[in-house]
Each structure stands twice: as structure tokens, then as C-alpha cells.
Design an enzyme around this catalytic site. Structure first.
Site, short mmCIF file in Angstrom:
data_model
loop_
_atom_site.label_atom_id
_atom_site.label_comp_id
_atom_site.label_asym_id
_atom_site.label_seq_id
_atom_site.Cartn_x
_atom_site.Cartn_y
_atom_site.Cartn_z
N LEU A 1 12.52 4.08 -4.86
CA LEU A 1 12.00 4.56 -6.15
C LEU A 1 12.27 3.57 -7.29
O LEU A 1 13.31 2.89 -7.31
CB LEU A 1 12.64 5.91 -6.48
CG LEU A 1 12.40 7.01 -5.44
CD1 LEU A 1 13.06 8.32 -5.90
CD2 LEU A 1 10.91 7.25 -5.18
N GLY B 1 8.37 3.55 -12.20
CA GLY B 1 7.02 4.12 -12.07
C GLY B 1 7.08 5.50 -11.44
O GLY B 1 6.45 6.46 -11.91
N HIS B 2 7.86 5.62 -10.36
CA HIS B 2 8.00 6.93 -9.71
C HIS B 2 8.64 7.94 -10.68
O HIS B 2 8.22 9.10 -10.74
CB HIS B 2 8.91 6.84 -8.48
CG HIS B 2 8.35 6.00 -7.37
ND1 HIS B 2 8.91 4.81 -6.99
CD2 HIS B 2 7.29 6.20 -6.55
CE1 HIS B 2 8.21 4.31 -5.97
NE2 HIS B 2 7.24 5.13 -5.69
N GLN C 1 -0.08 4.75 7.74
CA GLN C 1 -0.80 3.93 6.77
C GLN C 1 -0.43 2.45 6.85
O GLN C 1 -0.85 1.66 6.01
CB GLN C 1 -0.63 4.48 5.35
CG GLN C 1 0.77 4.38 4.76
CD GLN C 1 0.90 5.20 3.49
OE1 GLN C 1 0.96 6.43 3.50
NE2 GLN C 1 0.94 4.53 2.33
N GLY D 1 0.32 7.53 -9.02
CA GLY D 1 0.28 6.43 -9.98
C GLY D 1 -1.11 5.81 -10.06
O GLY D 1 -1.77 5.63 -9.04
N GLN D 2 -1.50 5.46 -11.28
CA GLN D 2 -2.78 4.78 -11.49
C GLN D 2 -2.76 3.38 -10.87
O GLN D 2 -3.81 2.79 -10.62
CB GLN D 2 -3.05 4.72 -13.01
CG GLN D 2 -4.26 3.92 -13.44
CD GLN D 2 -5.56 4.45 -12.87
OE1 GLN D 2 -5.76 5.67 -12.79
NE2 GLN D 2 -6.45 3.56 -12.46
N ASP E 1 -2.18 2.50 -7.88
CA ASP E 1 -2.94 2.56 -6.64
C ASP E 1 -4.25 3.28 -6.92
O ASP E 1 -4.48 4.42 -6.49
CB ASP E 1 -2.13 3.28 -5.56
CG ASP E 1 -0.90 2.48 -5.18
OD1 ASP E 1 -1.06 1.34 -4.75
OD2 ASP E 1 0.21 2.99 -5.36
O1 PAF Z 1 1.65 5.79 -2.83
C1 PAF Z 1 2.46 6.02 -1.90
O2 PAF Z 1 3.67 5.83 -2.04
C2 PAF Z 1 1.93 6.53 -0.57
O3 PAF Z 1 0.70 5.95 -0.26
C3 PAF Z 1 1.86 8.06 -0.50
C4 PAF Z 1 0.86 8.62 -1.51
C5 PAF Z 1 3.23 8.65 -0.76
C6 PAF Z 1 1.39 8.48 0.90
O4 PAF Z 1 2.25 8.03 1.89
#
Ligand code: PAF
Length: 290
Positions: free
Chosen positions: A33, A36-37, A61, A147-148, A150
Site C-alpha cells: 500500500l 494512493g491506496h 491477472q 484509482g484513476q 489504472d
Molecule cells: O488495481 C489493483 O490493485 C488490482 O488490479 C485489483 C483491482 C485489486 C484487482 O486485483
């Protein structure tokens, strides 16, 4: 803060809150973290009675060549940060709990999952959409904050929620930057000092585009040319893409008529960084709901 390690525990905790009539917000994360988080947690707090955060490094992913194993993980630090922010529920499941068997059901948001980062990271957005759909099903939040930074992920999630009638309001938090403009990212930790010094070129490139746009230029060609120049001047950077697209469909735009997303991705060594700029957005549109 309650730490829920299994799907079952998380479901029960969310159910208990909702039975009390509480409005629940979710901030999904992969941990590591940063500010931003934490800004997303505060955004969630303003809009809900209780905040849940999830920490799950989602293998779905990452492609086999990507950084799943070296992805930064520091659970005790993340837990303390969330606790200090007053988060009520922390969902931190294991991979086995989230995926007891390889999933046969995957969420593909046609067209969008192949745009921008999806082109150079095939399967990435399918993995994101699938895990976010699972998180929504497990946590059952009223709203979720992303977050914007991504921006493509945000477009994919908004479209998924719309198409599947998932009753979750999607709230976007503005990009949080270091003093020199570098967008905060867990991946910044991978940068060597030399790469870190070169990284703000992404922000500078977007600022050039903004300046030209503010001077009245609306054609994508000249805007992209102006934006890519600072990146070409930085020998450590390898450009992946620099595009002007519609923020919702992610389709390329020849001209900016109203709103547009200027998105850039570049490699510094083996680290891939992304950044973007929304043009034509109304002030206050940082909070865009579904
Ligand atoms: O943005 C991220 O950290 C990830 O893509 C998410 C949305 C938590 C999905 O794993």
C-alpha cells in the site's frame, strides 16, 4: 479491524454489517500500500458507514512472464496502515481459498480488455474483471473505490458492472503523485535510483499534452507527438503506448470533442509504468460514479 482470511468469514462479516443497515464500501488492493491506496480508503470513508479493504495478489491477472512472485508483499505493514485509517474489515484470502480449482468462468469485457494495457498484457484485464466480480460477490459492497491511475481497469470494471447489473457504485479516486509528478504505484519500488530519476518523464509528457490542449489543440496527432517527445529524450525509457482514447470505450480518438483519456505506458528496465490524464473533464469529475 477484523481480519477475514476466508470467503466464508468475509461473507458473514459483510452480512452482519448490512443487517445493521450500514452502507459498506470496498477498496480492492493487491497490498504494497502507498498514499494512493490510502486516499481511496479516505474516499470510501466519506461515502460509507463502514470500509472493507481487500489484499489479494491475484495470480489470474499476471501472465507467466510477469512479476507475480516478485510482486511486493508486506502484510504486517499493510495491515497496520489500514488499521490506522480506521478500516473495519480487511479481507486477505489465500489463493487456495479464492481459487480452490482453476476457474472455468472468466469475465471478458469484449473490446475493452484488449485495449491499452490489455494489448501488451493479454489476459490481464480478464483476470482483473474476474477477481473484481468475485470480490463483489463475496463482499457485497454498496460501493467500491478504484484509482484513476489504472484508467483502463476502471473502464473495464464500470462496463462489467453495467453489463452484469452488479449493484455496486464505482467511485474513482484521483491519481496521487510524488513531489516530482511520478504517479504512486506499488511497482515504483522496483526502480533503481537511475530509473527512479527518469520516471517523472511520463508525467512531463502528459503535462506537455495538457499545455497544448489548453492552447486549443484538439487533434490527437499533434497532441501525441508533443507527448511522446519527452519520452524519446529519456534513453532509459522504452515506450509501450501513448494513446488518446475515449475514457469509457477506450476506442482511439482522432480529435478531442469532449472528454478524452491520454494514456501512456513505458518500461524502465523491466518495470512497466503507466500514467494518464483526463482532458475535457469537468472540475470535480474525479468522483465519477457508474
Ligand atoms: O488495481 C489493483 O490493485 C488490482 O488490479 C485489483 C483491482 C485489486 C484487482 O486485483
Amino acid at each position: 479491524m477484523h481480519v477475514l482470511k476466508t470467503v466464508e468469514e468475509m461473507r458473514a462479516a459483510s452480512r452482519a454489517l448490512r443487517q445493521l443497515g450500514q452502507r459498506l464500501a470496498l477498496v480492492p488492493t493487491m497490498g504494497a500500500l502507498h498514499a494512493g491506496h490510502l486516499s481511496l480508503i479516505r474516499l470510501a470513508r466519506e461515502r460509507a458507514d463502514a470500509v472493507a479493504a481487500s489484499i489479494f495478489v491475484n495470480p489470474l491477472q499476471f501472465s507467466p512472464e510477469e512479476d507475480l512472485l516478485r510482486y511486493p508483499r508486506n502484510f504486517p505493514r499493510d495491515r497496520d496502515l489500514l488499521e490506522n485509517e480506521g478500516v473495519e474489515l480487511l479481507f486477505a484470502p489465500s489463493v487456495e481459498d479464492m481459487y480452490p480449482e482453476p476457474p472455468a468462468t472468466l469475465v471478458t469485457v469484449e473490446g475493452l480488455t484488449e485495449a491499452l494495457c490489455g494489448r501488451s498484457r493479454p489476459g490481464h484485464f480478464r483476470g482483473v474483471a474476474t477477481v473484481v466480480a468475485k470480490l463483489f460477490a463475496i463482499v457485497a459492497p454498496d460501493l467500491a473505490c478504484f484509482g484513476q491511475k489504472d484508467a483502463a481497469q476502471l473502464a473495464v470494471i464500470r462496463r462489467m458492472v453495467r453489463d452484469l447489473d452488479i449493484p455496486v457504485e464505482i467511485v474513482a479516486g484521483p491519481i496521487v503523485r510524488e513531489a516530482d509528478g511520478l504517479a504512486m504505484s506499488s511497482r515504483n519500488a522496483y526502480l533503481t535510483p537511475q530509473e527512479r530519476a527518469a520516471a517523472p518523464a511520463l508525467f512531463r509528457s502528459l503535462e506537455r499534452v495538457r499545455a497544448l490542449y489548453e492552447d486549443g489543440e484538439r487533434r490527437s496527432g499533434p497532441l501525441v507527438a508533443a507527448g511522446t517527445r519527452p519520452l524519446e529524450e529519456e534513453p532509459r525509457l522504452r515506450l509501450d503506448y501513448f494513446e488518446i482514447v475515449d475514457p469509457d470505450s477506450l476506442l482511439a480518438r482522432e480529435r478531442i470533442e469532449d472528454r478524452a483519456l491520454v494514456a501512456v505506458a513505458a518500461f524502465l528496465g523491466t518495470t512497466r509504468l503507466i500514467d494518464n490524464l483526463l482532458l475535457g473533464a469537468q472540475p470535480g469529475l474525479a468522483r465519477e460514479t457508474n
